[in-house]
Design a protein around this motif. Structure first.
Motif, short mmCIF file in Angstrom:
data_model
loop_
_atom_site.label_atom_id
_atom_site.label_comp_id
_atom_site.label_asym_id
_atom_site.label_seq_id
_atom_site.Cartn_x
_atom_site.Cartn_y
_atom_site.Cartn_z
N LYS A 43 54.73 29.03 4.61
CA LYS A 43 54.54 27.96 3.64
C LYS A 43 53.07 27.80 3.27
N GLU A 44 52.19 27.97 4.26
CA GLU A 44 50.76 27.80 4.03
C GLU A 44 50.09 29.06 3.49
N LEU A 45 50.52 30.23 3.97
CA LEU A 45 49.85 31.48 3.60
C LEU A 45 50.44 32.13 2.36
N ASN A 46 51.71 31.84 2.10
CA ASN A 46 52.41 32.39 0.93
C ASN A 46 52.39 33.92 0.91
N VAL A 47 52.64 34.52 2.07
CA VAL A 47 52.77 35.98 2.20
C VAL A 47 54.01 36.25 3.05
N PRO A 48 54.55 37.47 3.01
CA PRO A 48 55.66 37.80 3.92
C PRO A 48 55.23 37.59 5.37
N VAL A 49 56.12 37.02 6.16
CA VAL A 49 55.85 36.81 7.58
C VAL A 49 56.98 37.43 8.39
N GLY A 50 56.63 38.31 9.31
CA GLY A 50 57.59 38.90 10.21
C GLY A 50 57.36 38.40 11.62
N ILE A 56 59.88 47.89 2.63
CA ILE A 56 58.97 47.35 3.63
C ILE A 56 58.00 46.41 2.95
N TYR A 57 57.41 45.52 3.76
CA TYR A 57 56.51 44.50 3.23
C TYR A 57 55.19 44.53 4.01
N ILE A 58 54.15 44.06 3.37
CA ILE A 58 52.86 43.89 4.01
C ILE A 58 52.60 42.39 4.10
N GLY A 59 52.33 41.90 5.31
CA GLY A 59 52.13 40.47 5.49
C GLY A 59 51.58 40.16 6.86
N GLU A 60 52.07 39.11 7.46
CA GLU A 60 51.64 38.69 8.80
C GLU A 60 52.78 38.93 9.79
N VAL A 61 52.44 39.52 10.95
CA VAL A 61 53.45 39.87 11.94
C VAL A 61 53.06 39.30 13.29
N TRP A 62 53.97 38.57 13.92
CA TRP A 62 53.71 37.94 15.21
C TRP A 62 54.80 38.29 16.21
N LEU A 63 54.41 38.30 17.47
CA LEU A 63 55.35 38.51 18.57
C LEU A 63 55.57 37.19 19.28
N ALA A 64 56.83 36.81 19.46
CA ALA A 64 57.20 35.59 20.18
C ALA A 64 57.88 35.98 21.48
N ALA A 96 49.64 40.51 14.54
CA ALA A 96 48.47 39.65 14.35
C ALA A 96 48.14 38.93 15.65
N GLY A 97 49.18 38.60 16.43
CA GLY A 97 48.97 37.89 17.69
C GLY A 97 50.29 37.58 18.36
N VAL A 98 50.20 36.76 19.41
CA VAL A 98 51.35 36.43 20.26
C VAL A 98 51.49 34.92 20.35
N ILE A 99 52.73 34.44 20.29
CA ILE A 99 53.03 33.07 20.70
C ILE A 99 53.90 33.16 21.95
N TRP A 100 53.64 32.29 22.90
CA TRP A 100 54.19 32.41 24.26
C TRP A 100 54.68 31.05 24.74
N TYR A 101 55.90 31.02 25.25
CA TYR A 101 56.47 29.78 25.81
C TYR A 101 57.14 30.15 27.12
N GLN A 102 56.43 29.93 28.21
CA GLN A 102 56.91 30.33 29.53
C GLN A 102 56.16 29.53 30.58
N LEU A 118 54.61 45.02 7.91
CA LEU A 118 53.42 45.60 8.51
C LEU A 118 52.24 44.66 8.30
N GLN A 119 51.34 44.64 9.28
CA GLN A 119 50.24 43.69 9.25
C GLN A 119 49.26 43.97 8.11
N ARG A 120 48.97 42.93 7.35
CA ARG A 120 48.03 43.04 6.22
C ARG A 120 46.59 43.01 6.72
N ASN A 121 45.68 43.45 5.84
CA ASN A 121 44.23 43.35 6.05
C ASN A 121 43.73 44.03 7.32
N GLU A 122 44.51 44.96 7.84
CA GLU A 122 44.10 45.81 8.94
C GLU A 122 44.58 47.22 8.62
N PRO A 123 43.89 48.26 9.14
CA PRO A 123 44.38 49.61 8.88
C PRO A 123 45.87 49.73 9.21
#
Length: 687
Positions: A393-400, A299-307, A482-488, A233-238
């Protein structure tokens, strides 16, 4: 004996009559959608009939729909004047379902009488409320009118929205329950074959929505698709935890020993915990008074991104260059992967069984979360994993990271219908997908191949406009990213102007879908390949970075002359991660290669100025390659150049008054311009 038999029969008849009298009567008021116009065997398949089957023998449902009926008294065919109106009152219902308004949206009704709509609707509600049976009245947001309707662009689009808004106001004013028939059906346009009237499956969606509103049965306690063990789940946001449950079910949610309670309303519930810092594992438990409890132990609290995107985002870790090294040396237990994979895709004709999966509910299969170093990682998106690895590697938090990329998919398949229906150009594409001239020829050919060349098809294709939004975005837009990465772009590079329109639409659409108007959207510029329009397409992509909170990873230097799937995917993911680390996470790192800022004309030379120009140079120490210049005639020829103090000077002895410059415009480019961070310059032009 005969008298005894007659007495028994009389008793039975009285019991049956009593049972019938005790049935809860439901009156379905409406127009042709309620009536069941266009449905094969409407007497068996209209929504009121299907509602009767769902409600069972304790209820008696009657269909009082009249085709063409308006809610407006001054409409062209007022429901008030039809025999069904009187019959519905004589029925003395205990529950009244009203679904009217679709026929009021026409230019023969709405412009002249729109101000009468609220008063007429409130009066209709009161007429039913004052019946001797004192029924409960429920009203419906209208089922969709799709843009294929011949009046859609003649004012119906705007009047439809106005009516929906007024119906919402009426529900509040009259204090009646509002049933939303629009949202569930709009994701299944194949169930509205004439763009207005649902078929049997569409009527089933309506019946289920009305059934839930009457019975309060929404299938019990359920969680969204992306919830499960090892979720991040995304950290630092409700922290929003949501789901569905039966009406008025009391829900208690406990996360890391902190509890919140709420009640399910209209089948949905949510609680909002305060912001949390990164950590875990924590336990999440959801208890219900009416259903079995749910517990997620890890469950973990960290950074979550959609690819997301098409095949180059879907390209697997095991397929990438140096895959063995990655799978042995670049493993990380703090990265959690989730795949949404298609159940059917590829060449050859779809089977009848496969066609049943081509809908918004059934197309994707969900892998669940994993941080295991096994074949799940091997078969995960290479770009998305490289991105997550470098973030972690840079943030040292769980990343989903969740990946839902579909090979070959054009951008229009990822855009919501309501956005596509705002412009005539995209409406045309939306409603005429079969070999449409603006459709990528390969994608159009694949659709034809999958349907055996049959244009008359009852199901959509994954490459059809809106399909992948309906199937792959809508079901997960209740999960915070947290955001989206897009390759299209490969399936849209043939039509640059259309892609520009659709890309802006997509970014706005997705940000609205997640209710995050500034959600980061970082995308990959297409690489180099010998395909005619790719140089110009890359240039157009570079200009899309003018959209706020976007960023572009340049891959011009890691392409392949003939392979649309270049294998140096780790570099791509790493470059995307640099953009995020700098712009989302505030890290003081260079994240972009030289990017065109402005150009000065200085006599017979052009002075090209860049952003991110620190250490401007060429990768191989040779003169700048793939660099061309033109005068006002727009005829480009190879240029000479020099780099001095971060400025690129461009000229040609054959052009005395230079005006335009192109760099990296060749489809397969050997452009070699970089900065000190060894990040490549994008294709650019000042045309």
């Amino acid at each position: 004996m005969n008298r005894l038999f007659l007495l028994k029969m009389l008793v039975i008849l009285l019991v049956v009559e009593s049972m019938v009298a005790q049935k809860i009567k439901v009156a379905c008021i409406g127009d042709s959608v309620t009536f069941g116009a266009g449905i094969e065997n409407r007497e068996e398949n209209s929504y009121p009939v299907q509602l009767q089957e769902l409600l069972g023998t304790k209820y008696e449902v009657q269909n009082f729909g009249f085709s063409g009926a308006t809610l407006l008294k001054n409409g062209h065919k007022p429901y008030w004047e039809k025999p069904q109106f009187q019959k519905s009152k004589d029925f003395e219902p205990k529950i009244v379902i009203i679904h009217l308004g679709l026929n009021d949206q026409g230019n023969n009704n709405w412009p002249a009488h729109k101000e009468e709509f609220i008063d007429d609707y409130l009066e209709l509600i009161e007429v039913y409320r004052k019946l001797p049976s004192k029924p409960k009245v429920l009203i419906c947001k209208m089922s969709p009118t799709l843009s294929g309707h011949h009046w859609f662009e003649e004012g119906m689009r705007e009047s439809f929205k106005e009516i929906q808004t007024k119906i919402e106001e009426i529900a509040t004013m009259a204090k009646v329950k509002l049933i939303n028939l629009h949202d569930p059906l709009k994701y299944f346009p194949e169930y509205l074959p004439d763009n207005l009237h649902p078929n049997k499956k569409g009527a089933s969606i309506i019946a289920n929505k009305v059934y839930g509103a009457i019975s309060g049965d929404y299938g019990g306690l359920q969680l969204p698709k992306l919830y499960g063990e090892k979720m991040v789940l995304q950290r630092n946001e409700p922290v929003v935890i949501s789901g569905t449950a039966n009406e008025n079910d009391q829900i208690k949610v406990t996360l890391n020993n902190s509890s919140l309670e709420t009640k399910a309303i209209n089948g949905t519930w949510k609680v909002v915990f305060p912001k949390m810092e990164a950590g875990g594992p924590y336990q999440l438990s959801i208890s219900s008074e009416q259903s079995q409890n749910i517990v997620i132990n890890e469950i973990y609290i960290g950074e979550v991104w959609l690819a997301s995107g098409q095949s180059n985002m879907d390209f697997k870790v095991h397929q990438m260059k140096n895959a063995k090294t990655v799978l042995s040396d670049s493993l990380n237990k703090n990265i959690f992967l989730f795949s949404m994979d298609p159940k059917v895709l590829g060449p050859n004709k779809f089977t009848e069984e496969e066609k049943t999966l081509l809908n918004a509910n059934d197309y994707f299969k969900y892998s669940g979360w994993s941080n295991a170093n096994n074949e799940i990682l091997s078969n995960f998106s290479a770009v998305a994993y490289a991105y997550a690895y470098n973030l972690q590697k840079e943030l040292n938090v769980p990343v989903g990271v969740v990946c839902n990329a579909i090979g070959g998919s054009p951008i229009q398949s990822w855009v919501d219908r309501e956005w596509m229906e705002q412009k005539h150009e995209t409406i045309s594409l939306l409603n005429d997908t079969w070999m449409h001239p603006k459709m990528n020829k390969w994608a159009a050919g694949r659709i034809s191949e999958n349907f055996g060349g049959n244009k008359r098809r009852a199901t959509r294709h994954p490459y059809d406009p809106t399909f992948l939004f309906d199937a792959g975005v809508r079901p997960i837009n209740n999960y915070n990213f947290a955001g989206v990465i897009w390759y299209q772009g490969e399936s849209n590079a043939h039509d640059i102007e259309l892609h520009n329109t659709l890309f802006k639409m997509l970014v706005d659409n997705w940000r609205r879908a997640w209710n995050k108007t500034e959600m980061p959207f970082y995308f990959t510029q297409l690489s180099s390949i010998n395909r005619g329009t790719w140089g110009a397409f890359r240039n157009s992509q570079s200009k899309l970075t003018s959209i706020p909170n976007t960023g572009m990873a340049v891959t011009l230097d890691v392409g392949h002359k003939t392979d649309v799937h270049p294998k140096k995917k780790w570099i791509v993911g790493e470059r995307l991660s640099k953009i995020a680390l700098a712009n989302t996470y505030g890290k003081n790192i260079e994240y972009s290669g030289p990017a065109l800022d402005f150009i000065n004309v200085n006599e017979n030379k052009l002075e090209v100025y860049f952003k991110h120009d620190n250490g401007l140079k060429t990768a191989d120490g040779l003169p700048v390659k793939d660099l061309k210049i033109a005068g006002n005639d727009g005829v480009f020829i190879p240029a000479d150049s020099e780099i001095n103090n971060g400025i690129l000077y461009v000229w040609s002895s054959e052009i005395s008054e230079p005006r335009y410059v192109r760099y990296g415009y060749t489809p397969f480019s050997e452009g070699n311009l970089i900065n000190d961070a060894k990040l490549p310059a994008s294709t650019f032009s000042n045309e």
